[in-house]
Design an enzyme around this catalytic site. Sequence first.
Site, PDB file in Angstrom:
ATOM      1  N   ASP A  85       1.007  10.289   3.682  1.00  0.00           N
ATOM      2  CA  ASP A  85       1.621  11.237   4.600  1.00  0.00           C
ATOM      3  C   ASP A  85       0.524  12.178   5.078  1.00  0.00           C
ATOM      4  O   ASP A  85       0.402  13.305   4.624  1.00  0.00           O
ATOM      5  CB  ASP A  85       2.732  12.003   3.876  1.00  0.00           C
TER       6      ASP A  85
ATOM      7  N   CYS B 209       6.361  46.993  -5.755  1.00  0.00           N
ATOM      8  CA  CYS B 209       7.001  48.030  -6.547  1.00  0.00           C
ATOM      9  C   CYS B 209       5.931  48.616  -7.466  1.00  0.00           C
ATOM     10  O   CYS B 209       5.327  47.892  -8.246  1.00  0.00           O
ATOM     11  CB  CYS B 209       8.126  47.421  -7.376  1.00  0.00           C
TER      12      CYS B 209
ATOM     13  N   CYS C 242       9.309  48.367 -14.865  1.00  0.00           N
ATOM     14  CA  CYS C 242      10.217  47.603 -13.998  1.00  0.00           C
ATOM     15  C   CYS C 242      10.595  46.305 -14.718  1.00  0.00           C
ATOM     16  O   CYS C 242       9.731  45.489 -15.009  1.00  0.00           O
ATOM     17  CB  CYS C 242       9.544  47.303 -12.661  1.00  0.00           C
TER      18      CYS C 242
ATOM     19  N   TYR D  81      -7.203   1.866   5.672  1.00  0.00           N
ATOM     20  CA  TYR D  81      -6.237   0.818   5.346  1.00  0.00           C
ATOM     21  C   TYR D  81      -6.124  -0.315   6.360  1.00  0.00           C
ATOM     22  O   TYR D  81      -5.413  -1.270   6.121  1.00  0.00           O
ATOM     23  CB  TYR D  81      -4.861   1.405   5.068  1.00  0.00           C
TER      24      TYR D  81
ATOM     25  N   GLU E 107       0.846  -1.203   0.000  1.00  0.00           N
ATOM     26  CA  GLU E 107       0.000   0.000   0.000  1.00  0.00           C
ATOM     27  C   GLU E 107       0.875   1.244   0.000  1.00  0.00           C
ATOM     28  O   GLU E 107       1.978   1.224   0.545  1.00  0.00           O
ATOM     29  CB  GLU E 107      -0.869   0.032   1.276  1.00  0.00           C
TER      30      GLU E 107
ATOM     31  N   CYS F   8      12.669  49.139  -4.849  1.00  0.00           N
ATOM     32  CA  CYS F   8      12.566  47.923  -5.647  1.00  0.00           C
ATOM     33  C   CYS F   8      13.972  47.462  -6.010  1.00  0.00           C
ATOM     34  O   CYS F   8      14.740  48.230  -6.586  1.00  0.00           O
ATOM     35  CB  CYS F   8      11.754  48.175  -6.913  1.00  0.00           C
TER      36      CYS F   8
ATOM     37  N   CYS G  78      14.348  47.909 -10.060  1.00  0.00           N
ATOM     38  CA  CYS G  78      14.333  49.176 -10.789  1.00  0.00           C
ATOM     39  C   CYS G  78      14.557  50.398  -9.898  1.00  0.00           C
ATOM     40  O   CYS G  78      14.650  51.519 -10.391  1.00  0.00           O
ATOM     41  CB  CYS G  78      13.026  49.319 -11.568  1.00  0.00           C
TER      42      CYS G  78
ATOM     43  N   LYS H 191      10.360   3.483   3.302  1.00  0.00           N
ATOM     44  CA  LYS H 191      10.106   4.894   3.027  1.00  0.00           C
ATOM     45  C   LYS H 191      10.792   5.390   1.750  1.00  0.00           C
ATOM     46  O   LYS H 191      11.743   4.776   1.263  1.00  0.00           O
ATOM     47  CB  LYS H 191      10.604   5.738   4.209  1.00  0.00           C
TER      48      LYS H 191
ATOM     49  N   LYS I 164       2.157   4.578   1.488  1.00  0.00           N
ATOM     50  CA  LYS I 164       2.150   5.123   2.847  1.00  0.00           C
ATOM     51  C   LYS I 164       1.725   6.585   2.750  1.00  0.00           C
ATOM     52  O   LYS I 164       2.452   7.418   2.215  1.00  0.00           O
ATOM     53  CB  LYS I 164       3.539   5.010   3.471  1.00  0.00           C
TER      54      LYS I 164
HETATM   55  S1  IVH Z   1      -0.777   0.513   8.788  1.00  0.00           S
HETATM   56  C1  IVH Z   1      -0.131  -1.440  12.646  1.00  0.00           C
HETATM   57  N1  IVH Z   1      -0.951   1.480   6.401  1.00  0.00           N
HETATM   58  O1  IVH Z   1       2.059   5.531   8.855  1.00  0.00           O
HETATM   59  C2  IVH Z   1      -0.079  -0.850  11.326  1.00  0.00           C
HETATM   60  N2  IVH Z   1      -0.193   2.910   8.129  1.00  0.00           N
HETATM   61  O2  IVH Z   1       4.436   5.193  11.015  1.00  0.00           O
HETATM   62  C3  IVH Z   1      -0.724   0.431  11.371  1.00  0.00           C
HETATM   63  N3  IVH Z   1       0.282   5.183   7.391  1.00  0.00           N
HETATM   64  O3  IVH Z   1       0.846   6.614  11.826  1.00  0.00           O
HETATM   65  C4  IVH Z   1      -0.421   1.276  10.279  1.00  0.00           C
HETATM   66  N4  IVH Z   1      -0.258   4.890   5.301  1.00  0.00           N
HETATM   67  O4  IVH Z   1      -0.775   6.799  10.030  1.00  0.00           O
HETATM   68  C5  IVH Z   1      -0.619   1.730   7.660  1.00  0.00           C
HETATM   69  N5  IVH Z   1      -1.190   2.213   4.217  1.00  0.00           N
HETATM   70  C6  IVH Z   1      -0.877   2.457   5.492  1.00  0.00           C
HETATM   71  C7  IVH Z   1      -0.443   3.721   5.926  1.00  0.00           C
HETATM   72  C8  IVH Z   1      -0.092   3.904   7.261  1.00  0.00           C
HETATM   73  C9  IVH Z   1       0.169   5.740   6.187  1.00  0.00           C
HETATM   74  C10 IVH Z   1       0.768   5.898   8.571  1.00  0.00           C
HETATM   75  C11 IVH Z   1      -0.003   5.667   9.814  1.00  0.00           C
HETATM   76  C12 IVH Z   1       1.011   5.601  10.904  1.00  0.00           C
HETATM   77  C13 IVH Z   1       2.280   5.745  10.205  1.00  0.00           C
HETATM   78  C14 IVH Z   1       3.219   4.690  10.749  1.00  0.00           C
END
Ligand code: IVH
Length: 688
Positions: free
Chosen positions: A134, A443, A449, A245, A130, A427, A430, A333, A132
């Site tokens: 942010d 300006c 300018c 997720y 999946e 400015c 100019c 990551k 991750k």
């Molecule tokens: S699973 C026990 N799946 O990443 C497993 N986490 O450092 C629980 N996060 O704070 C997490 N995408 O908020 C999982 N596809 C994903 C995720 C995910 C982002 C975040 C989650 C957690 C952090 C872990």
Amino acid sequence: MDFKKNPRTTFKAVNKMTLKEARAEVEALREGVEYHNYLYYVKVQPAISDAVFDKLFRRLQELEEAFPELESPTSPTRKVGAPPLDRLTKVKHTSPMLSLNSALGEAEAEEFDRFIRRNTGTDAIAYVLEPKFDGFSVEVVYRNGVFEYGATRGDGETGEDISENLKTIRPLLLRLQEPKAEKLPGFLAVRGEVIMSKKAFQKLNKERVERGEAPFANPRNAAAGIMRQLDSKKVADKPLDIFFYEILKVEGMEFETHWQELQKFPQWGLKTDAHNSRCSSFTEIKAYREKLAAGREDFDYEIDGVVIKLDDLRLRERLGTRERSPRWAFAWKFPPKKEVTTLEDIVVQVGRTGMLTPVALLEPVDVGGVTVSRATLHNEDEVRKKDVRPGDKVRVARAGDVIPEVVERIDEPGRRRGKEFSMPKKCPVCGTEVMREGAYYFCPAGLSCPAQLIGHILHYACRNALNIEGLGDQIARQMVEREMVKDVADLYTLTVADILDLEGFAEKSAQNLYQAIQSAKQARLDRFVYALGIRHVGEHVARLLAEEFRSLDRLTRASREDMEKIHGIGTEIAQSVESFFAQEENRRVLEKIVRAGVRVEDMPVRREGLILKGKTFVFTGELENYTREKAKEIVESLGGRASSSVSGATDYVVAGRNPGSKLEEAKKRGVAVIDEAEFSKIIGQKKR
Ligand code: IVH
């Protein structure tokens, strides 16, 4: 009564309904509205028009107001927010919200794979992969398919109740969908990530900076900041999204694999990411991560890695948890998009409109695969707040496709620091004395300018202005740098030979650009006014001015007072236009443009007509561009009526900022509610 397929949109009068009838309709409407929410936001396959949806929504609101005993905290009408809270209360999670072991390197990821194979005693392993996200991690709890509460992660054991805020997130259903021939689980706690798209983030930050508020450092901070607010109404208008997720806990249903869970989510209406995938080897994991990393910038939202999860839930249980992280999952990551570097200098950049922006010149640093050597500091207040000075070590971030930004200064105790930044009085390009407007400096030299000139040329040539095809960024830059074009009027005297002299041109392309410039000699007044790039004069204002004064000559002689008489034009705009035409340099360039053979076409005389005849408007809340008086005056001048209260005769309620009870009244009565932009459109497009 079914509002899922071909919903009807005519209803019995509320005051003629019994409670029993109302209850049945309310329930059917809630189901219908939620279903269409689901089709629209989760499946992204709407089955009805927005207008029909609005009608169902409004009918539901109307019934809920008329029959308060039918109100429900999980009605889809709650998506607009609830009264503000005093504080967020604590809630214990149904099961701990763990974090993930993570690393950047391939070796660690491979070690995870080996660990899994070793400790499960089998090589026939399936993984779920999946993105991750942010974003901001949350728990959402449904009882019998109905939203019960939602919480922040907090310390993993206990979080804060952010139910009201979560409820406003459009793709989050307050009632789950029931899959065919299957009951919903009696209890379901799911984990997901609240995110804000990069686009929405950029827009939000721009607005914040313009209002003099501090910008958010990245979409995650924005999502987090918004989700922890006490006033859910302020959350409701923010474009947040959510992906689910994990199942934290489920009762009345069994799953064998995580993949099965992920397949079930969208059937319930819980949004999942389309990139989720399943595989069985490290080679596939690697390929997946590479593909995601390469496409990272194309994602609409921020992702910072790949989560590798063991698919088999029984094996997961056998492996268990170490400290705060499960042994069955691993986050591989992406390289961070934040790096530390030295701020070498702070320079001031001048934009097209003359706006002065402090920019950090950095020792070049690779941030998430892109070399960054400049970063915006937004405005003087921001520089002060971050207290960055030349020589400081700073953390630089690239949030999505957003311009790189200096996030913070790294404290270096004992080092002698450089001089504090202040905006120049003149400015930097100019030398004209800069002017101040709120948190901003600009300006005022306009077309003369040079820094503004490149921007001006590009703006002058853009599609909605004079539409000079082929006059792009690099070309404008060269023209200015080689001093071939000292003002936009010079464009018209360029010869094919001149253009051919620029880098990247051949005979044919030079001919084409020359032709494009020559054809732009015929210009409609509104486009021409827009093309001049006067501060505060966008396309709409340009048209208002053009329609009012009809010829360039009359417009240049118009006084501020003349302009302020136009509906939709306030003091700020009028002042800006007047001062633009008052400047000698601008006058000189304008004359030169005309001498070069540009013919600015007069605007045709407006057709008179009372386009709002018979229409009644009610205003509520503050409008940005009109005073209440002015708005009324416009409506009346167009043959309409402005009333102070909503009644059966009201056609439109115009809702501005902080609308009052009239908005509620309008919704109750099913009167069309429009915002200021729509109002402007109605009166602007069809003006008089
Ligand atoms: S699973 C026990 N799946 O990443 C497993 N986490 O450092 C629980 N996060 O704070 C997490 N995408 O908020 C999982 N596809 C994903 C995720 C995910 C982002 C975040 C989650 C957690 C952090 C872990």
